[in-house]
Scaffold this motif. Structure first.
Motif, short mmCIF file in Angstrom:
data_model
loop_
_atom_site.label_atom_id
_atom_site.label_comp_id
_atom_site.label_asym_id
_atom_site.label_seq_id
_atom_site.Cartn_x
_atom_site.Cartn_y
_atom_site.Cartn_z
N GLN A 256 33.00 28.10 38.71
CA GLN A 256 32.93 28.46 37.29
C GLN A 256 33.23 29.94 37.10
O GLN A 256 33.97 30.32 36.18
CB GLN A 256 31.54 28.13 36.73
CG GLN A 256 31.40 28.48 35.25
CD GLN A 256 30.04 28.10 34.68
OE1 GLN A 256 29.28 27.38 35.33
NE2 GLN A 256 29.75 28.56 33.49
N TRP A 257 32.67 30.78 37.96
CA TRP A 257 32.86 32.23 37.84
C TRP A 257 34.34 32.59 37.99
O TRP A 257 34.87 33.39 37.21
CB TRP A 257 32.03 32.93 38.92
CG TRP A 257 32.07 34.43 38.86
CD1 TRP A 257 31.25 35.25 38.14
CD2 TRP A 257 33.00 35.29 39.55
NE1 TRP A 257 31.60 36.57 38.34
CE2 TRP A 257 32.66 36.62 39.20
CE3 TRP A 257 34.05 35.06 40.43
CZ2 TRP A 257 33.36 37.72 39.70
CZ3 TRP A 257 34.75 36.15 40.93
CH2 TRP A 257 34.40 37.46 40.56
N LEU A 258 35.01 31.98 38.96
CA LEU A 258 36.42 32.29 39.19
C LEU A 258 37.28 31.79 38.02
O LEU A 258 38.24 32.44 37.63
CB LEU A 258 36.89 31.66 40.50
CG LEU A 258 38.28 32.06 40.99
CD1 LEU A 258 38.35 33.56 41.25
CD2 LEU A 258 38.64 31.30 42.27
N GLY A 259 36.91 30.65 37.46
CA GLY A 259 37.66 30.11 36.33
C GLY A 259 37.67 31.05 35.14
O GLY A 259 38.65 31.13 34.40
N GLU A 260 36.58 31.80 34.96
CA GLU A 260 36.49 32.75 33.86
C GLU A 260 37.40 33.96 34.09
O GLU A 260 37.74 34.69 33.15
CB GLU A 260 35.05 33.21 33.68
CG GLU A 260 34.12 32.08 33.22
CD GLU A 260 32.66 32.48 33.28
OE1 GLU A 260 32.36 33.60 33.78
OE2 GLU A 260 31.81 31.68 32.86
N ARG A 261 37.80 34.18 35.33
CA ARG A 261 38.66 35.33 35.66
C ARG A 261 40.11 34.92 35.86
O ARG A 261 40.98 35.77 36.04
CB ARG A 261 38.12 36.02 36.91
CG ARG A 261 36.95 36.94 36.54
CD ARG A 261 35.81 36.91 37.53
NE ARG A 261 34.67 37.59 36.90
CZ ARG A 261 33.77 36.97 36.13
NH1 ARG A 261 33.87 35.67 35.89
NH2 ARG A 261 32.78 37.66 35.59
N LEU A 262 40.36 33.61 35.81
CA LEU A 262 41.72 33.08 35.87
C LEU A 262 41.92 32.20 34.64
O LEU A 262 41.94 30.97 34.73
CB LEU A 262 41.92 32.26 37.16
CG LEU A 262 41.77 33.01 38.49
CD1 LEU A 262 41.78 32.03 39.67
CD2 LEU A 262 42.89 34.04 38.65
N PRO B 137 40.98 44.60 46.41
CA PRO B 137 39.80 44.22 45.62
C PRO B 137 40.25 43.69 44.26
O PRO B 137 41.15 44.25 43.63
CB PRO B 137 39.03 45.53 45.47
CG PRO B 137 39.65 46.48 46.44
CD PRO B 137 41.08 46.05 46.58
N LEU B 138 39.62 42.62 43.81
CA LEU B 138 40.05 41.96 42.57
C LEU B 138 39.04 42.06 41.44
O LEU B 138 39.39 42.39 40.31
CB LEU B 138 40.37 40.49 42.86
CG LEU B 138 41.50 40.26 43.87
CD1 LEU B 138 41.58 38.80 44.25
CD2 LEU B 138 42.83 40.74 43.30
N TRP B 139 37.78 41.75 41.73
CA TRP B 139 36.77 41.73 40.67
C TRP B 139 35.43 42.23 41.21
O TRP B 139 35.05 41.90 42.34
CB TRP B 139 36.57 40.31 40.13
CG TRP B 139 37.83 39.66 39.65
CD1 TRP B 139 38.53 39.95 38.50
CD2 TRP B 139 38.54 38.59 40.28
NE1 TRP B 139 39.62 39.12 38.39
CE2 TRP B 139 39.66 38.28 39.46
CE3 TRP B 139 38.35 37.87 41.45
CZ2 TRP B 139 40.57 37.28 39.80
CZ3 TRP B 139 39.25 36.88 41.79
CH2 TRP B 139 40.35 36.59 40.97
N PHE B 140 34.72 42.96 40.36
CA PHE B 140 33.36 43.40 40.69
C PHE B 140 32.41 42.76 39.69
O PHE B 140 32.64 42.82 38.48
CB PHE B 140 33.26 44.92 40.61
CG PHE B 140 31.93 45.46 41.07
CD1 PHE B 140 31.76 45.86 42.39
CD2 PHE B 140 30.86 45.57 40.21
CE1 PHE B 140 30.55 46.35 42.85
CE2 PHE B 140 29.63 46.06 40.65
CZ PHE B 140 29.48 46.46 41.97
#
Length: 346
Positions: free
Chosen positions: A19-25, A104-107
């Motif tokens: 779910q977390w990754l979906g919000e960033r993609l 690095p992609l997301w913090f």
């Protein structure tokens, strides 16, 4: 007893990260995360987990490997929390192309999802010269040809030296406290506090004696520069051509000066594949200490004068970490006599 951060249920982690990754993609659909695992030989200070992702975007299937690195909480090897700075430094190095690091992609600063802040970076494919078993005694590097080892060694030293090309104006976030904001003063302050941090250990008096010995021999040469913090071949990843693809483990960075990392690198190289290793001689193809220093000076443009002092400081740093780890294990693997010898007190 092996000291390492606590592990977690990777199936539960997969659900949370999907779910977390979906919000960033935002353009991704049907995200599937697989192959969650802890890397072999990792986990001495940070919980680090590898995983792969596949999804559809604009009608095409996409795939990417990722690494999630989670901030330590109850398990802390070092007195300083530099988790945010670690991410910032890696991002700056990657964006500026100064040093080869995993991108690095997301913090994520919110601790609600995983119990602590974390960041995600791209997974890099390659091989790491591990310490256990020693890479000079077994494994892919020991089986390589002298020419291949020479290529690996040179690339490693060039990346080490490249750190010293980073403009300090790019990394103000690495500054220390007001009384020790940068240079040798910053690193000295850090390990002065480390000695105080482990003062309840019966060997703390030996650490303090070592610190006093170094203080009496204070070096004249103090070139400025960024500190990686754990500068060694074992914290680099190499591809099949023996080229460096990633410099890893930036968890204790500072503005403490160029010779901090060179001293650490030379000390660990001598121990792992040099004259003080189990072999008693250099692994064929790997550069000697003098060759390492010469190449580093050439690439960095800085003088390595007084390096011996920084190598002795490395021994104090390693002794502090060893005492801390022993305390966490409930053992004393680093004997008092051994510490005295390491710190040149005997």
């Amino acid at each position: 007893m092996i000291v390492a951060p606590a592990t977690r249920d990777l199936e539960i982690l997969a659900g949370k990260m999907t779910q977390w990754l979906g919000e960033r993609l935002p353009g991704a659909g049907d995200i599937r995360l697989t192959d969650f695992s802890y890397p072999k030989g990792a986990g001495q200070s940070h919980e680090t987990i590898l995983f792969d992702a596949r999804w559809f975007e604009n009608g095409a299937e996409r795939a990417q490997g990722y690494v999630v690195r989670i901030k330590p909480s109850s398990f802390t090897v070092f007195p300083d929390n530099l988790f945010d700075e670690q991410y910032q430094l890696m991002k700056m190095l990657s964006d500026g192309g100064y040093v080869r690091v995993a991108k690095p992609l997301w913090f994520e600063p919110d601790a609600e999802l995983l119990g602590a802040p974390f960041f995600v970076m791209e997974k890099v494919k390659g091989r790491v010269p591990v310490s256990h078993p020693p890479y000079a005694k077994s494994g892919w590097l020991s089986e390589a040809t002298p020419a291949q080892r020479r290529h690996l060694w040179e690339g490693a030293v060039r990346q080490l030296a490249a750190i010293q090309r980073v403009p300090l104006s790019e990394v103000p976030f690495l500054a220390g406290p007001d009384h020790a904001r940068d240079g040798l003063a910053q690193e000295w302050d850090k390990y002065t506090r480390f000695v105080e941090w482990v003062k309840d250990d019966p060997r703390a008096e030996i650490l303090e004696a070592g610190r006093q010995r170094l203080l009496a021999l204070w070096p004249k040469n103090q070139p400025e520069g960024v500190v990686w913090g754990d500068a060694r071949i074992g914290n680099m990843m190499f591809d099949e051509n023996f080229d460096v693809v990633a410099v890893m483990d930036w968890e204790q960075p500072s503005l403490g000066g160029a010779l901090q990392d060179l001293g650490w690198f030379c000390t660990l190289s001598e121990t792992m594949h040099g004259k003080t290793s189990q072999m008693g001689t250099y692994l064929d193809g790997m550069g000697s200490r003098d060759e390492t220093v010469a190449l580093w000076e050439e690439v960095s443009g800085k003088s390595a004068a007084d390096l011996e002092w920084y190598e002795d400081f490395t021994q104090l740093k390693m002794a502090c970490t060893g005492v801390r780890m022993d305390g966490m294990r409930g053992t004393q693997m680093s004997t008092a006599d051994g510490l005295r010898v390491r710190l040149k007190l005997a």
